[in-house]
Design a protein around this motif. Structure first.
Motif, PDB file in Angstrom:
ATOM      1  N   GLN A 164      46.772  43.919  58.889  1.00 49.82           N
ATOM      2  CA  GLN A 164      46.588  45.359  59.099  1.00 49.82           C
ATOM      3  C   GLN A 164      47.085  46.188  57.922  1.00 49.82           C
ATOM      4  OE1 GLN A 164      44.223  45.250  61.568  1.00 49.82           O
ATOM      5  NE2 GLN A 164      45.086  47.281  61.915  1.00 49.82           N
ATOM      6  N   VAL A 165      48.126  45.720  57.254  1.00 49.75           N
ATOM      7  CA  VAL A 165      48.633  46.440  56.080  1.00 49.75           C
ATOM      8  C   VAL A 165      47.544  46.489  55.003  1.00 49.75           C
ATOM      9  CG1 VAL A 165      50.293  46.360  54.170  1.00 49.75           C
ATOM     10  CG2 VAL A 165      51.069  45.975  56.506  1.00 49.75           C
ATOM     11  N   GLY A 166      46.904  45.347  54.779  1.00 51.06           N
ATOM     12  CA  GLY A 166      45.815  45.307  53.802  1.00 51.06           C
ATOM     13  C   GLY A 166      44.683  46.248  54.192  1.00 51.06           C
ATOM     14  N   ASN A 167      44.299  46.193  55.461  1.00 48.72           N
ATOM     15  CA  ASN A 167      43.254  47.102  55.960  1.00 48.72           C
ATOM     16  C   ASN A 167      43.613  48.547  55.707  1.00 48.72           C
ATOM     17  OD1 ASN A 167      42.363  44.741  57.030  1.00 48.72           O
ATOM     18  ND2 ASN A 167      42.062  45.505  59.102  1.00 48.72           N
ATOM     19  N   ALA A 168      44.881  48.878  55.982  1.00 46.24           N
ATOM     20  CA  ALA A 168      45.330  50.269  55.880  1.00 46.24           C
ATOM     21  C   ALA A 168      45.141  50.779  54.460  1.00 46.24           C
ATOM     22  CB  ALA A 168      46.789  50.375  56.301  1.00 46.24           C
ATOM     23  N   VAL A 169      45.463  49.946  53.484  1.00 45.04           N
ATOM     24  CA  VAL A 169      45.331  50.371  52.092  1.00 45.04           C
ATOM     25  C   VAL A 169      43.898  50.798  51.827  1.00 45.04           C
ATOM     26  CG1 VAL A 169      45.479  49.612  49.700  1.00 45.04           C
ATOM     27  CG2 VAL A 169      47.153  48.805  51.352  1.00 45.04           C
ATOM     28  N   LEU A 170      42.984  50.000  52.350  1.00 45.25           N
ATOM     29  CA  LEU A 170      41.577  50.262  52.107  1.00 45.25           C
ATOM     30  C   LEU A 170      41.082  51.477  52.875  1.00 45.25           C
ATOM     31  CD1 LEU A 170      39.242  47.467  51.471  1.00 45.25           C
ATOM     32  CD2 LEU A 170      38.419  49.207  53.018  1.00 45.25           C
ATOM     33  N   VAL A 171      41.451  51.523  54.147  1.00 49.35           N
ATOM     34  CA  VAL A 171      40.902  52.565  55.015  1.00 49.35           C
ATOM     35  C   VAL A 171      41.536  53.921  54.713  1.00 49.35           C
ATOM     36  CG1 VAL A 171      40.725  53.313  57.424  1.00 49.35           C
ATOM     37  CG2 VAL A 171      40.293  50.913  56.815  1.00 49.35           C
ATOM     38  N   ILE A 172      42.839  53.940  54.464  1.00 46.99           N
ATOM     39  CA  ILE A 172      43.523  55.211  54.255  1.00 46.99           C
ATOM     40  C   ILE A 172      43.208  55.774  52.868  1.00 46.99           C
ATOM     41  CG2 ILE A 172      45.781  56.339  54.098  1.00 46.99           C
ATOM     42  CD1 ILE A 172      46.775  54.118  56.086  1.00 46.99           C
ATOM     43  N   LEU A 173      43.294  54.934  51.859  1.00 42.51           N
ATOM     44  CA  LEU A 173      43.162  55.455  50.499  1.00 42.51           C
ATOM     45  C   LEU A 173      41.718  55.610  50.044  1.00 42.51           C
ATOM     46  CD1 LEU A 173      46.024  53.742  48.500  1.00 42.51           C
ATOM     47  CD2 LEU A 173      45.962  55.989  49.568  1.00 42.51           C
ATOM     48  N   ARG A 174      40.845  54.735  50.515  1.00 43.22           N
ATOM     49  CA  ARG A 174      39.447  54.753  50.067  1.00 43.22           C
ATOM     50  C   ARG A 174      39.356  54.796  48.545  1.00 43.22           C
ATOM     51  NH1 ARG A 174      35.966  53.778  53.115  1.00 43.22           N
ATOM     52  NH2 ARG A 174      36.140  53.989  55.353  1.00 43.22           N
ATOM     53  N   LEU A 175      40.170  54.004  47.884  1.00 47.63           N
ATOM     54  CA  LEU A 175      40.124  53.942  46.428  1.00 47.63           C
ATOM     55  C   LEU A 175      39.119  52.880  45.995  1.00 47.63           C
ATOM     56  CD1 LEU A 175      43.902  54.093  45.426  1.00 47.63           C
ATOM     57  CD2 LEU A 175      42.339  55.943  45.941  1.00 47.63           C
ATOM     58  N   PHE A 176      39.066  52.698  44.719  1.00 47.48           N
ATOM     59  CA  PHE A 176      38.188  51.759  44.036  1.00 47.48           C
ATOM     60  C   PHE A 176      38.928  50.424  44.012  1.00 47.48           C
ATOM     61  CE2 PHE A 176      34.981  52.444  40.405  1.00 47.48           C
ATOM     62  CZ  PHE A 176      34.576  51.127  40.403  1.00 47.48           C
ATOM     63  N   GLU A 177      38.390  49.402  44.668  1.00 49.29           N
ATOM     64  CA  GLU A 177      39.070  48.105  44.688  1.00 49.29           C
ATOM     65  C   GLU A 177      38.642  47.265  43.492  1.00 49.29           C
ATOM     66  OE1 GLU A 177      38.393  45.724  48.178  1.00 49.29           O
ATOM     67  OE2 GLU A 177      40.063  44.391  47.695  1.00 49.29           O
ATOM     68  N   ILE A 178      39.611  46.765  42.745  1.00 47.02           N
ATOM     69  CA  ILE A 178      39.278  45.939  41.586  1.00 47.02           C
ATOM     70  C   ILE A 178      39.826  44.524  41.767  1.00 47.02           C
ATOM     71  CG2 ILE A 178      39.120  47.830  39.918  1.00 47.02           C
ATOM     72  CD1 ILE A 178      42.004  47.112  39.047  1.00 47.02           C
ATOM     73  N   HIS A 179      39.273  43.605  40.991  1.00 49.64           N
ATOM     74  CA  HIS A 179      39.758  42.224  40.978  1.00 49.64           C
ATOM     75  C   HIS A 179      39.992  41.850  39.530  1.00 49.64           C
ATOM     76  CE1 HIS A 179      38.791  41.836  45.206  1.00 49.64           C
ATOM     77  NE2 HIS A 179      37.650  42.445  44.935  1.00 49.64           N
ATOM     78  N   THR A 180      41.255  41.756  39.134  1.00 47.68           N
ATOM     79  CA  THR A 180      41.576  41.472  37.747  1.00 47.68           C
ATOM     80  C   THR A 180      41.902  39.991  37.584  1.00 47.68           C
ATOM     81  OG1 THR A 180      43.928  41.952  38.003  1.00 47.68           O
ATOM     82  CG2 THR A 180      42.475  43.808  37.487  1.00 47.68           C
ATOM     83  N   PRO A 181      41.739  39.465  36.371  1.00 45.75           N
ATOM     84  CA  PRO A 181      41.914  38.025  36.168  1.00 45.75           C
ATOM     85  C   PRO A 181      43.366  37.583  36.284  1.00 45.75           C
ATOM     86  CG  PRO A 181      41.531  39.121  34.078  1.00 45.75           C
ATOM     87  CD  PRO A 181      41.353  40.160  35.144  1.00 45.75           C
ATOM     88  N   LYS A 182      43.538  36.376  36.766  1.00 39.34           N
ATOM     89  CA  LYS A 182      44.875  35.788  36.866  1.00 39.34           C
ATOM     90  C   LYS A 182      45.126  34.820  35.714  1.00 39.34           C
ATOM     91  CE  LYS A 182      44.729  38.268  40.347  1.00 39.34           C
ATOM     92  NZ  LYS A 182      45.065  39.667  39.967  1.00 39.34           N
ATOM     93  N   LEU A 183      44.056  34.318  35.099  1.00 36.18           N
ATOM     94  CA  LEU A 183      44.188  33.467  33.915  1.00 36.18           C
ATOM     95  C   LEU A 183      44.240  34.355  32.687  1.00 36.18           C
ATOM     96  CD1 LEU A 183      41.488  30.729  34.612  1.00 36.18           C
ATOM     97  CD2 LEU A 183      43.968  30.428  34.694  1.00 36.18           C
ATOM     98  N   ILE A 184      45.325  34.259  31.937  1.00 29.37           N
ATOM     99  CA  ILE A 184      45.531  35.149  30.808  1.00 29.37           C
ATOM    100  C   ILE A 184      45.843  34.315  29.580  1.00 29.37           C
ATOM    101  CG2 ILE A 184      46.807  37.159  30.035  1.00 29.37           C
ATOM    102  CD1 ILE A 184      45.773  37.887  32.655  1.00 29.37           C
ATOM    103  N   ALA A 185      45.110  34.551  28.501  1.00 35.90           N
ATOM    104  CA  ALA A 185      45.403  33.836  27.258  1.00 35.90           C
ATOM    105  C   ALA A 185      46.744  34.324  26.723  1.00 35.90           C
ATOM    106  CB  ALA A 185      44.309  34.098  26.233  1.00 35.90           C
TER     107      ALA A 185
END
Lengths: 470, 470
Positions: A164-185
């Motif tokens: 529910q915490v994750g849902n809340a972030v999405l539903v309340i803020l309605r921001l732009f969700e990004i997915h950034t890389p975890k593998l970093i040179a």
């Protein structure tokens, strides 16, 4: 009553043919009949050879089932089959629903095959202390058999709340969700707390935070972004509040005028989130509280904001002397939390305007007092759960700040270069999902709010799947 | 008009003192004045020494600003300052809004400091081919300067849509969101496509999928779960459709009667998602189409479901012979997509009941024909985007299946053990977020739908932050 057993550990002994065998037994796997109840055999009790009771649990609810020998439908072998069910087996039961004449008083089984008894795993400390013969299931045993452990009502509640915490972030803020890389040179000269790997001869490491990439998204005109994703810290921390892999909840945003805008978003998000958890997860919170008693988190409609200097003064007035330009240690943070609870009646508050010296070099300083910074931490029940700030967005100034912090600017060229093609004023904050849930529920160990926790002593279960995934 | 420049690359030359200097210049950083427009200087043009034009862009919108020498408010130096702005600088402009008497016809700048010109980066192939002198910005240059590249209208659209896909999963399904670990103990004998690292002397690898842990969540009675998170594949794939890190979209759920329930959930999710994208991302889709023209994805209200055998027959009737118990290669998949589009008018469909031999050993076989399995793939524009199945939930049977596939059962003990304490019938599916967006928008390269793509040749930008994060 029909009982379809879908899962059975031990082979049945050879027995005499049962003419009523069609009424029970293992289900032909994919072809399930219409059923009334599917659940787990939580407790099984035989009464002589003609009758057996089974408490069938489906998540929070339990149904008591009884099977009695009856000519033409229930054989003695069926009763035996039911009585010998393993605990935690999944069973399908079709039968008639009636109110029991008297409640089921107990259930026993000679040797439970499951390494954790769920009733033991679900008990509170108080219950265990009251009756000394009860088994205490320790944290390690729980994590070793996590598929069993997470079936307790408290754990079902904890992970429902995490979801529910994750849902809340999405539903309340309605921001732009990004997915950034975890593998970093990078060879990551500076950091010992980084997971290193080798990829085709190039040194690579795992992202310790999405800091660089979320700031790059802002430079890419995404406006306001958030990310919920794994964060890796190869730290030697053996505390109750550190993991080497946790779920980061990160926000980054353009600032129009002042870094208060970042605090406003944080405030709006968390107050709405707490409200929503208290309403939509009432039952889950009760289930957690039955095993791990706690008081609801005290928070205000508008989150209290104190400056670091005000905090310093409150501590001083209470006889606690600290460095006015230094950081707070965990003990002092707890003390301050206590003072603030007494004075303002809240366990959730913002401490802002931290001394510049204790924040990362990329933190924007205060225009009117450069010993301080446009930064803040947020506390819940006396522990830090969120850290945020305005960032330096001007590359020349960022270079100066890095130099004055003794950082070799060459090692952070990529970072500084990200701001060379026009960067808006911006800031953001980061929280750890597991810590947010832990402190909302007043739990004492972060391993309780991580589904499969990773710490320096535990990176299991093993990965078998590398040979399996097509 | 006032022009506050927040960001400036080059030092200004020494000049005569300007008595009107207070009306323009660099903004004292944290103390921004009230503004009317903040945006990027997209194009700058000077007209003599007394006038300059600036096109200020704020995401999709552009405002033309004009500054003219005027006694008492606008000095000649101010005009010069404006004319020498770097492209892509962030500017604050306070001024009077009027309709221009004639549209701004052009803008030029002697040496743009930004390595990618956004107007070049935003052009379609057709436009570039029409006018031969135009610059084509190749994929590598785009990725090298991704903070600039992602400012194009098409890219703003692509990542807004990616964000909406994630939202849709949450809002439409309302499932239980889980976060499973990416650090997995194991030496991964079997897999070459796995990232390996060393953690305190123990062999560790990065999760190739959340398969094990999402199934464990079901064994832990979570009912229906989903996860959106990174997935790591150390494959040597240099195609347009593979990345070595992508965003997995995974669902796993209890099955009440039949694996069609899994397809139902997939169907419900994707049709509702496509509907919602077409409505709420209309502008974004138009922006993408202007640069990369495409036809809207054709899909039905209820997704077409064909068996593998029906697909086999369609191919055979069209003269394409394949192994009836083998897999489809990419070329055959495209051909089948074409046949299905012609016959059924859809580019989005399910092919189910795959031959058992081409699916992982943990796939449930068909009860009535064990040469086939309770599995399915989903195709979009002729390419596979989703793979799903019912799983074997009975450990004894799972062991047999592994053995008959030639797998050393000892190496997958953890996996098999997860089902020993009662596992309900279950199944699920996995999709790649980048591939879903790529094929919805008819794009030709998965690097276009990954914010900072990782492939065997690219794991950058470098991680500088290891020395920075507190």
């Amino acid at each position: 009553m029909r009982c379809h057993l879908l899962h059975l550990e031990e082979e049945e002994e050879e027995e005499e043919q049962d003419p009523l065998a069609v009424n029970y037994g293992e289900v032909p796997l994919p072809d399930l009949q219409s059923v009334l109840v599917r659940g787990r055999a939580q407790a099984i009790r035989a009464v002589g050879k003609k009758m057996a009771f089974v408490a069938v649990r489906e998540r929070g609810f339990t149904v008591q089932c009884v099977v009695t020998e009856q000519e033409g439908s229930v054989s003695r072998q069926m009763v035996k089959f039911v009585a010998s069910l393993n605990r935690e087996s999944i069973v399908d039961v079709r039968g008639t629903l009636t109110l029991p004449s008297s409640p089921m008083k107990g259930a026993s089984q000679p040797s439970p095959p499951s390494p954790i008894n769920l009733e033991d795993a679900a008990r509170s400390e108080a219950e265990i202390e009251k009756a000394l013969q009860l088994v205490r299931v320790n944290q390690d045993a729980r994590l070793n058999f996590r598929v069993l452990d997470i079936r307790t009502p408290a754990n079902q509640g904890i992970f429902r709340i995490q979801s529910q915490v994750g849902n809340a972030v999405l539903v309340i803020l309605r921001l732009f969700e990004i997915h950034t890389p975890k593998l970093i040179a990078g060879s990551s000269e500076g950091g010992s707390a980084v997971f290193k790997l080798d990829y085709k001869g190039r040194p690579t490491c795992l992202a310790q935070s999405p800091q660089l990439h979320k700031q790059m998204s802002i430079c890419g005109d995404f406006g306001r972004v958030f990310e919920i994703g794994p964060v890796f810290r190869a730290e030697d921390s053996y505390t109750q509040r550190h993991l080497c892999e946790f779920t980061g909840l990160d926000v980054e945003m353009e600032i129009k005028k002042y870094y208060f805008e970042v605090m406003d978003i944080m405030d709006q998000l968390f107050v709405a989130m707490f409200d929503s958890l208290n309403v939509s997860c009432k039952k889950e919170l009760e289930a957690i509280g039955r095993q791990y008693p706690f008081e609801p988190l005290k928070y205000l409609r508008k989150t209290l904001r104190l400056t670091f200097q005000e905090g310093f003064q409150m501590l001083k007035d209470a006889g606690v002397e600290i460095d006015p330009l230094g950081d707070l240690n965990t003990e002092v943070e707890r003390k301050l939390g206590q003072l603030i609870l007494e004075k303002y009646g809240t366990e959730f508050y913002i401490l802002r305007h931290y001394p510049l010296a204790v924040r990362p070099f990329y933190t924007m300083l205060c225009y009117d007092n450069p010993a301080y910074s446009n930064s803040f931490d947020v506390f819940s029940r006396g522990e830090e759960i969120i850290s945020g700030a305005q960032r330096v967005h001007v590359p020349e100034f960022l270079t100066k700040r890095a130099e004055s912090c003794g950082i070799d600017v060459k090692t952070i060229e990529t970072y500084i270069d990200s701001f060379r093609y026009g960067a808006p004023p911006h800031g953001g904050f980061g929280a750890g999902l597991e810590r947010v849930v832990m402190l909302f529920c007043g739990l004492n160990n972060i391993r309780k709010t991580s589904l499969f926790p990773r710490d320096p002593l535990r990176i299991s279960p093993r990965e078998d799947l590398v040979v399996m995934v097509l």
